[in-house]
Enzyme design. Structure first.
Site, PDB file in Angstrom:
ATOM      1  N   ASN A 115      -4.014   6.493  -1.380  1.00 38.39           N
ATOM      2  CA  ASN A 115      -3.310   6.786  -0.130  1.00 38.39           C
ATOM      3  C   ASN A 115      -2.550   8.107  -0.185  1.00 38.39           C
ATOM      4  OD1 ASN A 115      -4.236   4.645   1.323  1.00 38.39           O
ATOM      5  ND2 ASN A 115      -2.471   3.341   0.955  1.00 38.39           N
ATOM      6  N   GLU A 152      -5.969  -0.783  -7.269  1.00 42.43           N
ATOM      7  CA  GLU A 152      -5.024   0.032  -8.025  1.00 42.43           C
ATOM      8  C   GLU A 152      -4.024  -0.894  -8.709  1.00 42.43           C
ATOM      9  OE1 GLU A 152      -4.735   4.128  -5.401  1.00 42.43           O
ATOM     10  OE2 GLU A 152      -3.549   2.407  -4.738  1.00 42.43           O
ATOM     11  N   SER A 188       0.813  -1.213   0.000  1.00 43.82           N
ATOM     12  CA  SER A 188       0.000   0.000   0.000  1.00 43.82           C
ATOM     13  C   SER A 188       0.844   1.261   0.000  1.00 43.82           C
ATOM     14  CB  SER A 188      -0.923   0.024   1.225  1.00 43.82           C
ATOM     15  OG  SER A 188      -0.164   0.002   2.424  1.00 43.82           O
ATOM     16  N   HIS A 198      -2.921  -3.228  -5.683  1.00 46.09           N
ATOM     17  CA  HIS A 198      -3.236  -2.757  -4.335  1.00 46.09           C
ATOM     18  C   HIS A 198      -4.739  -2.851  -4.087  1.00 46.09           C
ATOM     19  CE1 HIS A 198      -3.667   0.729  -1.295  1.00 46.09           C
ATOM     20  NE2 HIS A 198      -3.521  -0.426  -0.680  1.00 46.09           N
TER      21      HIS A 198
END
Length: 279
Positions: free
Chosen positions: A187, A149, A116, A137
């Site tokens: 993120n 992702e 991540s 991800h």
């Protein structure tokens, strides 16, 4: 098609569940058979709940669970088409694993990491065939969150990238294309935003409940920031914040002292029974 999943913690077990529900033969690896069997039991439990809710037939549930093979040996990934890594979020163990997978798997096997916050390019650098390494991800909990992702590292080849994207679609996810930048897309936006929210707790002298209510009913969030950090795991969030701060040196990426103190005290959120809330 055959998929391997390395690491059957919360994320790995969720990814394995997605694979078997999609009709894919799946090999799940843990360091001990006891841990692997515990993960299979959790997958079975979640599939049973879907049966109870009328979203899955009992026969389909049993067939899906039957597609999950457990192992403690990396050698059992030799005939997999894709291997997805979901082990501890530390660079050195991931690099060591990918070097092993490169030796064990077929030359055309796609090697994917569920990291991540770490660099997919740095993970791939441990191999002599970085063109086959890609990021996938998934978000927690993997069976429920619709996004994945797909991350192109510096040397990721089109074949590996396209195979990962297609697998994401086959698993019923909405894949988006990303490049290997710190935090990727979600993120990079979400972690500093959550950190800002936690800082507001002290700066605005607002309660946890009112902060969460403010973001839910004022900003349209499906859950409040404190609820979300509790769900993700305070230790996981702090670790990701530290990794992003190390890469970017942006102050907003650094974990607030309040979160670091909670992590150090073992207040990790839902998984420990206490975080911002008690469970």
């Amino acid at each position: 098609m055959k998929v391997g999943v390395v690491g059957l913690g919360a994320m790995g077990a969720g990814i394995a569940q997605l694979c078997v529900e999609a009709g894919i033969d799946t090999v799940g690896r843990e360091v001990t058979l006891e841990l692997a069997e515990g993960a299979r039991d959790r997958v079975g439990h979640f599939l049973t709940r879907k049966v109870e809710k009328g979203r899955l037939e009992q026969t389909a549930r049993d067939e899906a669970l039957g597609r999950l093979t457990l192992t403690t040996e990396l050698a059992d990934f030799a005939d997999c088409d894709v291997v997805i890594e979901a082990i501890v979020e530390e660079l050195a163990p991931k690099q060591s694993l990918f070097a092993d997978l490169e030796r064990i798997c077929r030359p055309d096997t796609v090697l994917a990491t569920n990291t991540s916050a770490l660099s997919v390019t740095e993970i791939a650098s441990a191999t002599s065939s970085p063109e086959r390494v890609v990021g996938m991800h998934f978000f927690n909990p993997a069976p429920l969150m619709p996004l994945v992702e797909i991350i192109r590292a510096e040397l990721t080849g089109d074949a590996a990238f396209d195979a990962a994207y297609t697998l994401g679609e086959k698993l019923g996810k909405h894949p988006i294309r990303c490049y290997d930048t710190p935090g990727f897309v979600v993120n990079r936006v979400l972690i500093p935003l959550l950190n800002d929210c936690i800082r507001v707790l002290d700066e605005a002298r607002v309660t946890v409940e009112d902060l969460d209510a403010g973001m839910k009913y004022g900003a349209g969030w499906p859950m409040g920031p404190c609820e979300l950090v509790d769900l993700v795991g305070i230790d996981v969030h702090v670790h990701a914040s530290e990794a992003l701060y190390e890469k970017t040196k942006e102050p907003r990426m650094a974990a607030p002292p309040r979160l670091v103190a909670m992590r150090n005290a073992g207040l990790l959120g839902r998984k420990s029974g206490r975080g911002f809330y008690s469970y």
